[in-house]
Every structure is written in structure tokens, then in C-alpha cells.
Design a protein around this motif. Structure first.
Motif, short mmCIF file in Angstrom:
data_model
loop_
_atom_site.label_atom_id
_atom_site.label_comp_id
_atom_site.label_asym_id
_atom_site.label_seq_id
_atom_site.Cartn_x
_atom_site.Cartn_y
_atom_site.Cartn_z
N ALA A 41 0.80 -1.37 -0.05
CA ALA A 41 -0.03 -0.18 -0.03
C ALA A 41 0.85 1.22 -0.29
CB ALA A 41 -1.13 0.01 1.33
N SER A 42 0.31 2.54 -0.52
CA SER A 42 0.96 3.66 -0.39
C SER A 42 1.25 4.02 1.12
CB SER A 42 0.00 4.76 -0.85
OG SER A 42 0.77 6.12 -0.78
N GLY A 43 2.77 4.14 1.21
CA GLY A 43 3.42 4.70 2.74
C GLY A 43 3.65 3.38 3.31
N SER A 44 3.73 2.23 2.77
CA SER A 44 4.03 1.09 3.43
C SER A 44 5.68 0.85 3.65
CB SER A 44 3.41 -0.28 3.01
OG SER A 44 3.91 -0.26 1.36
N SER A 47 9.26 2.54 -1.32
CA SER A 47 10.47 3.33 -1.95
C SER A 47 11.69 3.45 -0.99
CB SER A 47 9.69 4.83 -2.06
OG SER A 47 8.95 4.99 -3.05
N THR A 48 11.22 3.42 0.12
CA THR A 48 12.16 3.55 1.12
C THR A 48 13.29 2.50 1.23
OG1 THR A 48 10.75 4.81 2.61
CG2 THR A 48 12.74 4.05 3.48
N PHE A 49 12.48 1.16 1.05
CA PHE A 49 13.35 0.05 0.78
C PHE A 49 14.27 -0.17 -0.19
CE2 PHE A 49 13.22 -4.32 -1.10
CZ PHE A 49 14.03 -4.84 -0.73
N THR A 199 6.17 -1.40 -8.05
CA THR A 199 5.27 -1.39 -8.97
C THR A 199 3.63 -1.61 -8.47
OG1 THR A 199 4.67 -1.70 -11.36
CG2 THR A 199 5.48 -3.55 -10.44
N HIS A 200 3.07 -0.83 -9.03
CA HIS A 200 1.48 -1.33 -8.96
C HIS A 200 1.33 -1.93 -10.33
CE1 HIS A 200 1.32 0.98 -5.47
NE2 HIS A 200 1.53 2.03 -6.07
N GLU A 201 1.83 -2.42 -11.27
CA GLU A 201 1.57 -3.22 -12.33
C GLU A 201 1.25 -4.60 -12.09
OE1 GLU A 201 0.57 -1.92 -15.34
OE2 GLU A 201 0.66 0.02 -14.73
N1 LIG Z 1 12.32 12.02 3.78
C1 LIG Z 1 11.44 11.42 4.71
N2 LIG Z 1 11.25 12.23 5.68
C2 LIG Z 1 10.25 11.72 6.46
N3 LIG Z 1 9.41 10.73 6.16
C3 LIG Z 1 9.57 9.86 5.22
C4 LIG Z 1 10.38 10.63 4.33
N4 LIG Z 1 10.43 9.51 3.17
C5 LIG Z 1 9.42 8.69 3.26
N5 LIG Z 1 8.74 9.03 4.46
C6 LIG Z 1 7.71 8.37 4.95
O1 LIG Z 1 8.02 7.10 4.88
C7 LIG Z 1 6.88 6.19 4.81
C8 LIG Z 1 7.09 5.11 3.75
O2 LIG Z 1 7.43 6.05 2.59
P1 LIG Z 1 7.75 5.41 1.23
O3 LIG Z 1 7.87 6.40 0.25
O4 LIG Z 1 8.69 4.43 1.35
O5 LIG Z 1 6.23 4.72 0.90
P2 LIG Z 1 5.74 3.90 -0.53
O6 LIG Z 1 5.60 2.54 -0.15
O7 LIG Z 1 6.98 3.92 -1.57
O8 LIG Z 1 4.54 4.40 -0.72
P3 LIG Z 1 3.92 4.94 -2.30
O9 LIG Z 1 3.43 3.84 -2.85
O10 LIG Z 1 2.78 6.23 -2.03
O11 LIG Z 1 5.12 5.59 -3.16
C9 LIG Z 1 5.81 7.19 4.55
O12 LIG Z 1 4.99 7.64 5.55
C10 LIG Z 1 6.51 8.55 4.24
O13 LIG Z 1 5.75 9.77 4.65
#
Ligand SMILES: Nc1ncnc2c1ncn2[C@@H]1O[C@H](COP(=O)(O)OP(=O)(O)OP(=O)(O)O)[C@@H](O)[C@H]1O
Ligand SMILES: [Mg+2]
Lengths: 246, 243
Positions: A41-44, A47-49, A199-201
Motif C-alpha cells: 500500500a501507499s506509505g508502506s 520506496s524507502t526500501f 510497481t502497481h502493475e
Molecule cells: N524523507 C522523508 N522524511 C520523512 N518521512 C519520510 C521520508 N520519506 C518517506 N517518509 C515516510 O515514510 C513512509 C514510507 O514512505 P515510502 O515512500 O517508502 O512509501 P511507499 O510505499 O513508497 O509509498 P507510495 O506507494 O506512495 O510510493 C511514509 O509514511 C512517508 O511519509
């Protein structure tokens, strides 16, 4: 660590932003030739990983081994390892002040110390493969979204990487351009490139992925081969997620 | 009527021809141009250096603890840069010029060098802020794309960030040069015979205010127009690269 064919090993990876825990202990192994598809899901934390894998985000805990080296060790020169880890962004991030050819050859010339002729020859080969040889002298602003993303993929490939990281490469594209980018990625996978793709695909995940991981609240809660993963999800959150996106 | 034109003619001759005063004006102009050019070069060099220090700090260290020796150095240098910008922007340029001439250059009293350095240092503070805003305006994705290819921070700045920032800030930078040209008109405070000083000198010698002052004003205007023209041309050239 260099034995067998593990390219990236992620060991209890943690990342927090100002005391907010985003990644809470991720473990994963990516083998040569794998196409790991990351969904969630979004925010999970997908991307950070992905961005921790080449340390665009600095992990706050755990280890990442790339080709046997612990790249979270502060004494390693991460720039050397990044040359081997291509990255493709949702927003393309081509350099707008350079022609396509300059975008493609900047890294090979300055970092790999290739001659201009060699770098351009290689770039041209790759451009031909994605069907954009005629755009070599264009500037990014003259390209469509799908073209930009294909160029961005080629830019990463010109560095001759061992793994390609994709962060939602088709999410910023108009629907009619998604196909052309996925096609290039499919081709890459077929040629044996190791890939980690957020991806969401789901169609892509099912068709191209060698394994799919579901990230929920900063941990991998389920993973498996695409067929089993999509047909028999066990985790309830995954079931809910799939029922929404499929 | 005849008298009026005759008077005008006399004034003109007194202002420009007698004692080769046009030559004095020309020399004044050269002094003004010399000070401006060298000060601009110093200002740009100082400005870019400080902007890079400040934006490096903002991007890497702001709100974060120092972890290495380099971090501490950066912190100290950034602090010094901040003081420099605050002091220079917080005091009048004439005072800075007089301090440079009467205190720092007290023994040599080389006015033109003192002025070049003084205006250069002054301009540097403004250029620094312009460049910094230019660097900070570049999308973070540009930075990340470059780093992901394997470029280090410095190469990323040189190949990706600065060229784009430069294009964005060119109008503001041009404006700074235009301000600089006109600001040098206070150089007379430290006995430099620049354009303004010469104009005023002629006025006091000839008791004619009109011609010398209007002439000086027009010369400044022409310099500024030429500068504006050149900058527009440069801007167009740079812009042609991304349509
Ligand atoms: N630079 C940052 N500073 C503070 N919080 C961050 C930062 N980058 C990401 N977050 C937080 O970390 C959490 C995970 O973000 P991430 O971008 O990894 O999610 P995601 O799974 O890629 O979501 P999406 O599908 O929307 O891209 C989110 O709650 C976001 O607000
Ligand atoms: Mg994301």
C-alpha cells in the motif's frame, strides 16, 4: 558471502525518519537473474526500501550486502557500488540541460573513463534496442513521458550495472505509454538482468516477476513465486490489498 | 534666442572641450569599468564558493549531528559564511569601502585596489544568496539521479546542479551586476577619480551643473543598456538548449 549467486542480501534493514519507524527489519535475498517485484500500500515503505539498497536513504539499522560487500559500512565508497546499481525513478529525472546522448554518456565517460566514441557507440546500441536511436540529439523536454522513461532506463544501462532498481517506473505515465516502458523492462528481464521493481502493475509482477514481496508497515509479510503468491495469498492484509488492486 | 543657444554652446565647450575635460570623463569611465569588472569577478568567485558551502550544509548537515571531522569543518565554515553575509548585507557599502581604504589599506592607500576588493566582497555576499537560491531550486530528483549513477557530491554539483542553477539565476545575477556598476559611484569617497567623481569635479570647476551631470547619467545608462543587451543574448543562448 560471494558463494552461490546471491547478489544482494538484506539483513534486518531498518530505517526511521525523525523517530518514525518506516522500515522495521526487512530481510531479503536477491539472486542473480531474479526479478523481485515489491508491492504494498501507499506509505508502506516500498520506496524507502528500494532507496536504502543504494543508500540514497541511509539505513538506520541492519546490513545490506551487495556482491559480498557490506555497503552499509561507513568506510565503503558507496559511489563505486552505485555504478553497479542502476536506478530508474518515477519522475525520470533526466538531465534537462543535456541532449539524450549527453545524458547517456556522462556517467560512462566521467566515471567508467570510457572514450567518447566508445561511450556513444554503446549508447547508440542501447538506444536502438529501445527504438529511440533517432532521438539521440533531442533534449529531454522534446520527448514524451514514455520516451523519457525508456531513455532513463538506457542511461542506467549504459553504466553496465549488475542490478537495476525501479521505483514505480510507470506511475507518472499516461496510460497509453505504460506498455512501451514495461516492454523494455520485460526485454531486460528476459536477457537475465537482475531487477528489483516497485510497481502497481500486477500484470507485470505476475508475468515477469520471479518472486513477489508484499511490504506492509515496514516489514515483508509475504513473499513467493508470482503464481502461488497471487492465487493463494495467506496474509489477510495481502488478501485485502489484492482484492483492491486486482 | 541667439543668446540662449550661444550660452548653451559656451557651457558645452566649458564642460567637455576646455582643458580636455572629455578626456577626464573618459578616464573616469575607464576607472568605473575597471573597478566594476574586477569586482564582479571577485564577487562571482566568492559568491559561488559561499553558495556551495551553504547549500552543502543545508543538504547534508542541517538539523543533523556532526559525525565526522569533515562535518565539523563544514559547520564552522558555514557559520563563518553566515556571519560574512550578515555583516556585508547589514552595513552600507560606502562604510565598507572606507574601512577598506582608510584602515585595511591605510599604509598603501591604493584606492582602486581597495575599491575592487571592497566592491568584490560586497557583491559576493549578494551573489552567494542568488546562487544558493538557484541551487536549492533544482529538483531533488536531479541530485538523486546523478548520485545513483555513482557521481560523488562534487561531480554532481559540477555536471548536473550548477549548470542548471546558473541558467535559472542568470537574470538575478545580471541584475546584481547592474546594481554593482551604479554602486561604484561612491568610490569618490576614497578619492578615486571614477566617472561620478570626475563629473562632479567638472561641475565644481565650471559652475555648470547641467552638462556634466546629465552626461555622467547618460554614460551610466548606456553601460547598463549594453550590459542588459549582453545578458539577454546569453540568456537566449542558454535557453535554446532546453526549448
Ligand atoms: N524523507 C522523508 N522524511 C520523512 N518521512 C519520510 C521520508 N520519506 C518517506 N517518509 C515516510 O515514510 C513512509 C514510507 O514512505 P515510502 O515512500 O517508502 O512509501 P511507499 O510505499 O513508497 O509509498 P507510495 O506507494 O506512495 O510510493 C511514509 O509514511 C512517508 O511519509
Ligand atoms: Mg514510493
Amino acid at each position: 558471502m560471494t558463494t552461490d549467486n546471491v547478489l544482494i542480501k538484506v539483513d534486518n534493514l531498518c530505517k526511521s525518519f525523525d523517530n518514525v519507524d518506516v522500515l522495521k527489519g526487512i530481510n531479503a535475498e536477491i539472486h542473480k537473474g531474479d526479478v523481485m517485484v515489491v508491492i504494498g500500500a501507499s506509505g508502506s515503505g516500498k520506496s524507502t526500501f528500494l532507496r536504502c539498497l543504494n543508500r540514497l536513504e541511509e539505513p538506520t539499522g541492519g546490513k545490506i550486502y551487495f556482491e559480498g560487500t557490506d555497503i552499509t559500512d561507513p568506510s565503503v565508497n558507496i559511489n563505486i557500488h552505485r555504478q553497479k546499481m542502476g536506478m530508474v525513478f518515477q519522475q525520470f529525472n533526466l538531465f534537462p540541460h543535456m541532449t539524450v546522448m549527453k545524458n547517456l554518456t556522462l556517467g560512462p565517460i566521467k566515471l567508467l573513463k570510457k572514450s567518447k566514441a566508445d561511450a556513444e557507440k554503446r549508447a547508440m546500441e542501447l538506444l536502438e534496442r529501445v527504438g529511440l536511436a533517432d532521438r539521440a540529439t533531442a533534449y529531454p523536454s522534446q520527448l514524451s513521458g514514455g520516451q523519457k522513461q525508456r531513455i532513463a532506463i538506457v542511461r542506467a544501462l549504459c553504466m553496465d550495472p549488475d542490478v537495476m532498481l525501479f521505483d514505480e517506473p510507470t506511475s507518472a505515465l499516461d496510460p497509453e505509454m505504460v506498455g512501451e516502458v514495461l516492454e523494455v523492462m520485460k526485454q531486460l528481464a528476459k536477457e537475465g538482468m537482475t531487477m528489483v521493481v516497485v510497481t502497481h502493475e500486477m500484470g507485470f509482477a505476475r508475468e515477469v516477476g520471479t518472486n513477489v514481496v508484499f511490504v506492509d508497515d515496514g516489514v515483508i509479510v509475504e513473499q513467493g513465486e508470482p503464481k502461488e503468491f497471487f492465487e493463494n495469498p495467506r496474509n489477510q492484509r495481502l488478501k485485502d490489498f489484492l482484492s483492491k488492486v486486482l | 534666442m541667439q543668446d540662449f543657444f550661444n550660452g548653451l554652446y559656451q557651457s558645452f565647450v566649458k564642460t567637455f572641450i576646455t582643458d580636455d575635460r572629455w578626456l577626464q570623463l573618459l578616464n573616469g569611465l575607464l576607472v568605473t569599468v575597471e573597478i566594476t569588472l574586477f569586482a564582479a569577478v571577485i564577487g562571482v568567485v566568492i559568491g559561488f564558493l559561499i553558495a556551495i558551502v551553504r547549500s552543502t550544509y543545508d543538504m547534508n548537515l542541517s538539523g543533523r549531528k556532526c559525525r565526522s571531522f569533515g562535518d565539523y569543518i563544514l559547520k564552522v565554515v558555514n557559520f563563518i559564511c553566515n556571519i560574512y553575509i550578515t555583516v556585508i548585507r547589514g552595513t552600507p557599502v560606502v562604510i565598507q569601502l572606507m574601512i577598506m581604504y582608510f584602515i585595511v589599506f591605510a599604509s598603501s592607500r591604493d584606492g582602486i585596489i581597495a575599491a575592487i576588493i571592497s566592491f568584490g566582497i560586497n557583491s559576493g555576499a549578494y551573489v552567494a544568496e542568488i546562487v544558493r537560491s538557484g541551487i536549492m531550486s533544482i529538483d531533488k530528483g536531479q541530485f538523486e539521479a546523478s548520485r545513483s549513477l555513482g557521481f560523488d557530491y562534487k561531480s554532481t554539483m559540477v555536471h548536473v546542479i550548477i549548470p542548471q542553477a546558473f541558467k535559472n539565476i542568470l537574470p538575478a545575477l545580471g541584475n546584481e551586476f547592474i546594481v554593482l556598476v551604479k554602486e561604484t559611484s561612491v568610490a569618490g569617497y576614497v578619492a578615486i577619480q571614477d566617472l561620478t567623481y570626475v563629473g562632479n569635479l567638472i561641475r565644481s570647476r565650471t559652475y555648470e551643473a547641467f552638462f556634466p551631470l546629465i552626461a555622467v547619467a547618460l554614460i551610466y545608462l548606456v553601460i547598463v543598456l549594453i550590459l542588459t543587451f549582453l545578458l539577454k543574448k546569453l540568456e537566449r543562448r542558454l535557453r535554446s538548449s532546453d526549448h
